[in-house]
Design an enzyme around this catalytic site. Sequence first.
Site, PDB file in Angstrom:
ATOM      1  N   ASP A 111       1.180   1.504  -6.804  1.00 55.97           N
ATOM      2  CA  ASP A 111       1.283   1.111  -5.409  1.00 55.97           C
ATOM      3  C   ASP A 111       1.379  -0.423  -5.410  1.00 55.97           C
ATOM      4  O   ASP A 111       1.209  -1.064  -6.459  1.00 55.97           O
ATOM      5  CB  ASP A 111       0.037   1.596  -4.649  1.00 55.97           C
ATOM      6  CG  ASP A 111      -0.056   1.021  -3.249  1.00 55.97           C
ATOM      7  OD1 ASP A 111       0.934   1.114  -2.505  1.00 55.97           O
ATOM      8  OD2 ASP A 111      -1.111   0.455  -2.906  1.00 55.97           O
ATOM      9  N   ASP A 154       0.559  -2.891  -2.095  1.00 57.13           N
ATOM     10  CA  ASP A 154      -0.461  -3.540  -1.270  1.00 57.13           C
ATOM     11  C   ASP A 154      -1.870  -3.134  -1.685  1.00 57.13           C
ATOM     12  O   ASP A 154      -2.180  -1.949  -1.807  1.00 57.13           O
ATOM     13  CB  ASP A 154      -0.261  -3.178   0.205  1.00 57.13           C
ATOM     14  CG  ASP A 154       0.936  -3.883   0.819  1.00 57.13           C
ATOM     15  OD1 ASP A 154       1.213  -5.027   0.440  1.00 57.13           O
ATOM     16  OD2 ASP A 154       1.597  -3.281   1.693  1.00 57.13           O
TER      17      ASP A 154
END
Length: 268
Positions: A32, A34
Amino acid sequence: MKRCFEGVGLRCLFKGVSMAAPRPAKHLLIFDFDETIVNENSDDSVIRAAPGQELPEHIRQTFQEGFYNEYMQRVFEYMGDRGVKMLDFKTVYENIPLSPGMLELFQFLSKNQDQFEIILISDANMFGIECALREAGCYSLFRKIFSNPSGFDKRGYLTLGPYHSHKCLQCPANMCKRKILTEYLSERAQEGVEFEKAFYVGDGANDFCPSMALTSTDVAFPRKGYPMHKMYQEMEKKQPGVFQATVVPWYSAVEVCQHLQEFLKKKR
């Protein structure tokens, strides 16, 4: 588990950007962005480029749960109206700090690129991700990035679109990471590329959905104290054993690095 992808070497601000040349890989590593690779939510960080580094109340009030992409489209339109330009956005994205230990993890991966095929699935935007990864010196590690398409229109405004549509009730309207991951694995299988093991590094609620697609031979790395970790803990209480993958929570990405190092040692 044997899983089976291709790179087209196309650099542009669109979804599904391919970067690295195809290479043999035994293991798939999914990141991922963020609050995983970077230590902030980049959609929040970018507000630092807005006048006064804040949004007016009438913009903030338009946010609806599950429709964050549409909200950010309005945010970027507002910032464009206030004269925020590409260089302003680029500067903010380049200065978002990496999460603790992430640099060490990337240094390890750069020395072991033959062992991992690395992809990124993020509900941020392609322009911001590319800026941040290039500044960190790790852009070339990623074979493919899946994120919302973004770019600058004739007015010089940063524009944002949805990645795709889907029928998953757990995920935001614009992106289901599980759909992206399963389609990617299917595509790679058709191309004859097999993965013995998958590793998923994430933090958010939208990372829990794809991690449910992992099997008992895989590893999920949820960031400690973040939604993905909390959702796993809740599931273990209510439905023990339903989550199949091995779970290795982390405070620092050094812990992820150490796990991968030990894994490779055992393989040799």
